[in-house]
Each structure stands twice: as structure tokens, then as C-alpha cells.
Design an enzyme around this catalytic site. Structure first.
Site, PDB file in Angstrom:
ATOM      1  N   ASP A   1      99.458 110.553  -7.072  1.00 26.88           N
ATOM      2  CA  ASP A   1      99.965 110.833  -5.569  1.00 26.88           C
ATOM      3  C   ASP A   1      99.844 108.634  -5.435  1.00 26.88           C
ATOM      4  OD1 ASP A   1     100.427 110.994  -2.728  1.00 26.88           O
ATOM      5  OD2 ASP A   1      97.878 110.120  -2.485  1.00 26.88           O
TER       6      ASP A   1
ATOM      7  N   ASP B   1     100.697 107.367  -1.177  1.00 27.63           N
ATOM      8  CA  ASP B   1      99.918 106.758  -0.594  1.00 27.63           C
ATOM      9  C   ASP B   1      98.552 106.804  -0.664  1.00 27.63           C
ATOM     10  OD1 ASP B   1     102.349 106.364   2.091  1.00 27.63           O
ATOM     11  OD2 ASP B   1     102.746 107.888   0.401  1.00 27.63           O
TER      12      ASP B   1
END
Length: 298
Positions: free
Chosen positions: A89, A91
Site C-alpha cells: 500500500d 498512503d
């Protein structure tokens, strides 16, 4: 089968002393001497036992070291330990911010948008409608601001570049898969050194955001599908895959990977993931695979 217990502290706050290692050996009931991976920041211990016992050992070690800023994980010590596919991922994982919150700050709406982001990442509201709602608030924003935003507001999470470079140097394929936006994942993924990136596309007209996100949205199921797609393309087993994330939309991806790691994650994610890292930086994922700091790529 032999298991391996890995103890990880933040390199900026080393905490794995001889006393800690002695306590770990006692709790794990192992006669094996520790292997030091990096000073007082990372070490591992071999533990006799079957795979089914790994969660019990992990919890016992966490309880014994509860007052220490140390992450622990007990995993199988086998030929699949060093992974050949890595998905991450972006963020609040590979970077320290939420890009959509920083975009909202440019129109004076960061508190409202950040509150929605937090609820979505905690799994309190569905990701897709929450994303559409937040993007609609950005209508009219010039895309020209994004380069400056990446330069001035976005900070890479410590250890991320080393993590990606080391995995690639040892033959792994790396993919940044984000519920964020291609306008960010493109340059950030390149800076971090990822082989490829997946993310949502913001609709743009005349150089400005229209307030819409193009379909289909890269959400939880798309992240899981990316694991399956890349694994099939590379002819890998589930055990050869590693994934890391922090939010509820990462859970299917983490569950599908042979090793899913919750990194400084929301409570729901930390509880569900097989491994959680709360103190270490992103090099923790290398120590989990048995890499010593001397093996890290520049």
C-alpha cells in the site's frame, strides 16, 4: 519443522539488549543462540516447533516484552522465507501521509476529508463511496499543484527505499498497489524503485480535477486481485508473496499473501494480520525474511 522468532526495534531507538534476548530464549524455550541481524535493532532465534504453534509463541513473546518498543513475530523457517513477490500500500505505509488529505488541504477541507479517510481506513464505512465523496470535494483543483505537493508535503516512510531495493536485488518483483491516485503513485513509485504501480485515476478536464474518479475503483477486492494476477503471471505459490498495508481496504490483500504485514495499522487491521509492525521502520520486512543489515542494497 523449525520456527524462527524475529525481534525488531526501530533503528533510531535500538532496544534489543542481551537481557531482552535472554528473556526471549526463556519464553520460547530454545537453546539456540541468537543471530544478530543489526546491532540492538534486530535479531532472530530458531525455535523448535510446528507451524501451528507460531501464533502461540508470538503472543507469549509479545506478552513477555510488552513494556519494550519491540515488534515480534514467529514464523516458519523454510525455503519460502525470502519472498519473490512484494505488494505494498502507499498512503500511511510507503509514505507517511494520506495524499487525498493533502489535496484537500489545498482547498481548505483537510479536517473534513481526513475524518472520512480515517473512518474508511478503520473499516467503519465502505471504501468506494467514501472515495467518491472525498474526490467530489476536490473539483476544480489544478493538477499543476501535485508536483509541488509531492515535493513539499509527502515524506517517504523510513526504510522504504532500502526495502524495495533489497527485494529487487534478490530477484523479487515489487508492486505499489494503492487506493490513492496514479498522479501520486507514478512519481512516488519511481522514487521508491517499484517495478510497477496500480492506483485510481482522477478524472481531469482542462488541467483541473472534475471531482470524479474513473471506474473501476482500486479498492479492497482490486488489491486482492492484483496479488492473484501477479502470482499467476510469475508462477509463484502463496508462500512466496509478501504484502504490507495499514487500512481496512488492505485486509484482503494481506490475507491473500503468504505473509501479510500490518504496518502501524488501524486496530482492525493489526488484529487480523498475521504480523504487525508498530515500532520498526520498513526495513522490518527485510528482517522478517532473514536479511541482515549487511545484506541490504544501497
Amino acid at each position: 519443522m523449525t520456527l524462527v522468532a524475529t525481534l525488531i526495534a526501530n533503528p533510531a531507538r535500538p532496544a534489543i539488549t542481551d537481557a531482552v534476548l535472554a528473556e526471549a530464549r526463556r519464553v520460547l524455550r530454545t537453546e539456540h543462540q541468537p543471530r544478530i541481524l543489526h546491532g540492538e535493532a534486530a535479531a532472530e532465534l530458531l525455535v523448535p516447533g510446528e507451524a501451528e504453534a507460531a501464533p502461540e509463541f508470538t503472543e507469549a513473546l509479545r506478552a513477555a516484552l510488552a513494556g519494550e518498543p519491540i515488534d515480534v513475530a514467529v514464523l516458519a523457517h523454510d525455503q519460502h522465507r525470502r519472498k519473490r513477490l512484494f505488494l505494498a500500500d502507499m498512503d500511511s505505509t510507503m509514505i507517511e501521509q494520506e495524499c487525498i488529505d493533502e489535496l484537500a488541504d489545498m482547498v481548505g477541507l483537510k479536517p473534513q476529508v481526513a475524518e472520512i479517510t480515517e473512518r474508511a481506513m478503520r473499516g467503519e464505512i465502505a471504501f468506494e463511496p467514501a472515495l467518491r465523496e472525498r474526490v467530489s470535494l476536490l473539483k476544480g483543483l489544478s493538477v499543476d499543484i501535485i508536483d509541488g505537493l509531492i515535493r513539499d508535503a509527502i515524506r517517504l516512510t523510513p526504510g522504504g527505499r532500502t526495502l524495495v531495493a533489497t527485494m529487487r536485488a534478490h530477484g523479487a518483483v515489487t508492486c505499489l498497489v494503492s487506493g490513492g491516485f496514479t498522479l501520486f503513485t507514478g512519481p512516488i513509485g519511481a522514487t521508491l524503485g517499484f517495478d510497477e504501480t496500480r492506483a485510481n485515476r482522477l478524472a481531469v478536464a482542462d488541467g483541473h480535477l472534475t471531482g470524479a474518479v474513473e471506474e473501476p475503483i482500486v479498492g479492497a477486492e482490486a488489491k486482492r486481485a492484483t496479488v492473484l494476477e501477479l502470482r499467476e503471471r510469475l508462477s509463484l505459490s502463496p508462500a512466496d508473496t509478501l504484502a504490507v498495508g495499514d487500512g481496512a481496504n488492505d485486509l484482503p490483500m494481506l490475507a491473500e499473501a503468504g505473509l501479510g504485514v500490518a504496518f502501524r495499522a488501524k486496530p482492525k487491521v493489526a488484529k487480523a494480520a498475521r504480523v504487525r509492525i508498530e515500532h520498526g521502520d520498513l526495513t522490518a520486512l527485510l528482517y522478517l525474511q532473514g536479511f541482515a543489515a549487511a545484506e541490504f542494497a544501497a
